[in-house]
Design a protein around this motif. Structure first.
Motif, PDB file in Angstrom:
ATOM      1  N   PHE A  53       1.105  20.988 -26.249  1.00  0.00           N
ATOM      2  CA  PHE A  53       0.257  19.800 -26.137  1.00  0.00           C
ATOM      3  C   PHE A  53       1.059  18.602 -26.615  1.00  0.00           C
ATOM      4  N   THR A  57      -0.956  10.063 -24.430  1.00  0.00           N
ATOM      5  CA  THR A  57      -0.964  10.107 -22.971  1.00  0.00           C
ATOM      6  C   THR A  57      -1.379   8.750 -22.436  1.00  0.00           C
ATOM      7  N   SER A  64      -3.974  14.091 -27.037  1.00  0.00           N
ATOM      8  CA  SER A  64      -2.882  14.935 -26.573  1.00  0.00           C
ATOM      9  C   SER A  64      -3.276  15.588 -25.260  1.00  0.00           C
ATOM     10  N   SER A  65      -2.278  16.097 -24.554  1.00  0.00           N
ATOM     11  CA  SER A  65      -2.527  16.780 -23.284  1.00  0.00           C
ATOM     12  C   SER A  65      -1.511  17.888 -23.114  1.00  0.00           C
ATOM     13  N   GLY A  78      -2.527  12.535 -17.607  1.00  0.00           N
ATOM     14  CA  GLY A  78      -2.508  13.352 -18.808  1.00  0.00           C
ATOM     15  C   GLY A  78      -3.847  13.576 -19.463  1.00  0.00           C
ATOM     16  N   PHE A  79      -4.936  13.477 -18.699  1.00  0.00           N
ATOM     17  CA  PHE A  79      -6.256  13.674 -19.305  1.00  0.00           C
ATOM     18  C   PHE A  79      -6.703  15.120 -19.093  1.00  0.00           C
ATOM     19  N   ASP A  80      -6.591  15.909 -20.130  1.00  0.00           N
ATOM     20  CA  ASP A  80      -7.060  17.299 -20.111  1.00  0.00           C
ATOM     21  C   ASP A  80      -7.260  17.758 -21.550  1.00  0.00           C
ATOM     22  N   PRO A  81      -8.182  17.137 -22.277  1.00  0.00           N
ATOM     23  CA  PRO A  81      -8.340  17.460 -23.702  1.00  0.00           C
ATOM     24  C   PRO A  81      -8.793  18.885 -23.964  1.00  0.00           C
TER      25      PRO A  81
END
Length: 272
Positions: A53, A57, A64-65, A78-81
């Protein structure tokens, strides 16, 4: 201390096999939790899924991603929490999956994002259009003259003829069938979201011919509109279900001047 005492007590009442099963289940849960638990220090966080991670982002500078979001897809910020991109969704309960000849997990998620986003865009238009521009005319032979006059989409489901709903379902099924065919044919070379319309090599009645840079820009515009529409239609659905009326009827009073605005000195408090 408490855990050790519990384990010793359980060992007196259950078989060794049952104890091992419980320990294995607890280990799996701990491993799953560790996959999304960030480390205390460092700009990179290792997980139980061998995914790092990355701190900071474009979407969330303070978050974090996972490193699975490598920027290879248009619109990747980078959006995938939660870490969806770290999960093998492409092969999960998927009858279309072919080992070695299928989209990557990230491309499969993009396929779903585009599909849902396009439906959401149509839904947003469906919520707004009737209140702004009117509805289709009805007839006595086909559901009655007021069959399409209902502006609330939820209430309209009970007033339109059943055959009209079947037409919508049939149209959706045809597009989905075209998508499934292309997923099987294209395999690992699949262009996410391709339904044979507007994409290179598909049905192109307007003779659109984009350069590679222009095509990437159009893809970025589409994914942004998809994401905005999915958020917007959620709000429209909640508002229509809560209010019982269409969105245009609710917004109209906001653009109407109050009665006292036509009077001289309306900017002063009433009664003065």
């Amino acid at each position: 201390m408490i855990l050790s005492h519990s384990e010793s007590s359980l060992s007196l009442n259950i078989s060794p096999i049952s104890t091992m099963m419980k320990i294995a289940a607890l280990s799996l849960l701990a491993g799953s939790a560790a996959a999304f638990a960030p480390a205390q220090t460092g700009s990179k966080v290792a997980t139980a899924l061998n995914v790092e991670f990355l701190e900071g982002t474009k979407a969330l500078p303070f978050g974090s991603s996972p490193d699975t979001l490598d920027g290879s897809l248009v619109g990747d910020v980078g959006f995938d929490p939660i870490g969806f991109s770290t999960t093998p969704f492409a092969q999960f309960n998927n009858p279309l999956y072919v080992e070695g000849n299928f989209m990557s997990d990230l491309e499969w998620l993009r396929e779903a994002e585009l599909t849902h986003g396009r439906i959401a865009q149509l839904a947003v238009v469906g919520f707004i259009w009737p209140g702004l521009f009117g509805t289709f005319p009805g007839s006595d032979e086909f559901g009655g003259v007021d069959a399409y006059s209902e502006l609330n989409p939820f209430k309209a489901l009970t007033t339109v003829p059943e055959s009209a709903i079947y037409q919508i379902v049939a149209g959706m099924a045809w597009f989905e069938y075209q998508r499934v065919i292309r997923i099987r044919e294209q395999g690992a070379n699949r262009v996410s979201g391709d339904i044979g319309i507007g994409y290179p090599g598909g049905w192109n009645p307007l003779n659109i011919n984009y350069t590679a840079e222009e095509y990437a820009d159009k893809q970025l515009q589409e994914i942004k509109h998809c994401r905005l529409a999915m958020i917007g239609v959620f709000g429209l659905i909640c508002q229509a279900a809560n209010s019982g009326t269409d969105v245009i009827s609710q917004l109209a009073p906001a653009f109407a001047a109050p009665e006292y605005a036509a009077k001289a000195g309306y900017f002063l408090p009433q009664g003065i």
